[in-house]
Design an enzyme around this catalytic site. Structure first.
Site, PDB file in Angstrom:
ATOM      1  N   SER A 142       0.827  -1.212   0.000  1.00  0.00           N
ATOM      2  CA  SER A 142       0.000   0.000   0.000  1.00  0.00           C
ATOM      3  C   SER A 142       0.861   1.261   0.000  1.00  0.00           C
ATOM      4  O   SER A 142       1.986   1.272   0.499  1.00  0.00           O
ATOM      5  CB  SER A 142      -0.914   0.019   1.225  1.00  0.00           C
ATOM      6  OG  SER A 142      -1.718  -1.131   1.259  1.00  0.00           O
TER       7      SER A 142
HETATM    8  N1  SAH Z   1      -1.082  -4.056   3.679  1.00  0.00           N
HETATM    9  C1  SAH Z   1      -0.505  -4.767   2.588  1.00  0.00           C
HETATM   10  C2  SAH Z   1      -1.460  -4.704   1.413  1.00  0.00           C
HETATM   11  C3  SAH Z   1      -1.269  -5.794   0.479  1.00  0.00           C
HETATM   12  S1  SAH Z   1      -2.450  -5.808  -0.844  1.00  0.00           S
HETATM   13  C4  SAH Z   1       0.828  -4.150   2.232  1.00  0.00           C
HETATM   14  O1  SAH Z   1       0.971  -2.938   2.392  1.00  0.00           O
HETATM   15  O2  SAH Z   1       1.712  -4.838   1.749  1.00  0.00           O
HETATM   16  C5  SAH Z   1      -3.802  -6.675  -0.129  1.00  0.00           C
HETATM   17  C6  SAH Z   1      -3.508  -8.058   0.391  1.00  0.00           C
HETATM   18  O3  SAH Z   1      -4.758  -8.609   0.785  1.00  0.00           O
HETATM   19  C7  SAH Z   1      -2.928  -9.020  -0.649  1.00  0.00           C
HETATM   20  O4  SAH Z   1      -1.776  -9.607  -0.141  1.00  0.00           O
HETATM   21  C8  SAH Z   1      -4.045 -10.040  -0.849  1.00  0.00           C
HETATM   22  O5  SAH Z   1      -3.589 -11.339  -1.135  1.00  0.00           O
HETATM   23  C9  SAH Z   1      -4.750  -9.990   0.496  1.00  0.00           C
HETATM   24  N2  SAH Z   1      -6.129 -10.485   0.475  1.00  0.00           N
HETATM   25  C10 SAH Z   1      -7.089 -10.315  -0.477  1.00  0.00           C
HETATM   26  N3  SAH Z   1      -8.222 -10.941  -0.126  1.00  0.00           N
HETATM   27  C11 SAH Z   1      -7.987 -11.522   1.090  1.00  0.00           C
HETATM   28  C12 SAH Z   1      -8.769 -12.320   1.985  1.00  0.00           C
HETATM   29  N4  SAH Z   1     -10.027 -12.664   1.717  1.00  0.00           N
HETATM   30  N5  SAH Z   1      -8.189 -12.738   3.126  1.00  0.00           N
HETATM   31  C13 SAH Z   1      -6.908 -12.422   3.444  1.00  0.00           C
HETATM   32  N6  SAH Z   1      -6.122 -11.672   2.636  1.00  0.00           N
HETATM   33  C14 SAH Z   1      -6.648 -11.229   1.465  1.00  0.00           C
END
Ligand code: SAH
Length: 222
Positions: free
Chosen positions: A70
């Protein structure tokens, strides 16, 4: 608060981190605790080495498997919304991704419970956070639509991927007085950041700014 020992690993980036913090201030982040944590968190260790020179730009970056780390502004914004919770014992994070937001939360809360649906991303994030000696984080490979009921209730819940509506399980797992911060909307239309608070058993909901997140998807990937 648990502060990371970034000296040695992050020294060369201290100045670039401070530049990022100044920019976040200009963009409206006021909470000094959050700004201090961003200044202390080595974001370059949460992306591939090949793009680590871009780690202190205020932008989302690819982390593989179609996902992104993010944007620092949004990490700071969501974190400052959670900081008003009052009780800061236990936070649930849905979407570990790179682990960067997790690292920020680990410096704000006593315990962080984090759920990720993609196995390889979770394993890499876990390794990075262990290397940083962040030992107050508990990991689950699972579908965040279900939350993590065994460890509920939580003082705060943060979701870093966007569902089309707020998952009921997350609302149920929120403690009295607790706060849920979540982007809601579709991939093609608009998404809004929503702040939901449980007050005397009632839900108070507030729509905040427009945002752009990857989708919250059901099921898991090994
Ligand atoms: N806060 C993280 C954001 C990563 S993007 C960072 O800054 O790196 C969002 C993440 O949510 C991804 O890794 C994706 O695989 C995860 N995600 C999407 N749907 C999900 C779900 N149902 N349960 C758990 N994780 C999920």
């Amino acid at each position: 608060m648990n502060s990371f020992q970034v000296s040695g690993i992050g020294m060369t980036s201290q100045r670039t981190r401070e530049r990022l913090v100044n920019r976040l201030k200009e963009e409206g982040i006021q909470n000094q605790t959050v700004l201090n944590i961003i200044a202390n968190t080595p974001r370059h260790l949460f992306v591939d080495e090949a793009i680590s020179h871009r780690a202190y730009e205020d932008t989302a970056l690819p982390i593989g498997m179609g996902q992104t780390i993010s944007q620092p502004f949004i990490v700071a914004r969501m974190s400052e919304l959670l900081l008003d919770t009052g009780v800061m014992d236990r936070v649930l994070e849905i979407g570990t991704g790179s682990g960067y937001q997790t690292a920020v939360l680990a410096q704000m809360f006593k315990e962080v419970y984090t759920v990720e649906r993609i196995g390889p991303l979770q394993r890499i994030a876990q390794k990075r956070l262990r290397n940083l000696r962040a030992f107050n984080i508990y990991y689950r490979h699972g579908d965040g639509f279900q939350g993590w009921s065994e460890k509920a209730p939580y003082d705060a819940i943060i979701v870093t991927a966007a569902p089309e509506s707020i998952p009921g399980a997350l609302v149920e797992q929120l403690n009295e007085g607790g706060r849920l911060v979540i982007p809601v909307g579709s991939q093609t239309g608009e998404q809004e950041l929503i702040l939901l608070q449980k007050v005397d058993g009632e839900l108070q909901q507030m729509s905040l700014e427009k945002v752009k997140f990857v989708p919250l998807l059901a099921g898991t990937i090994e």
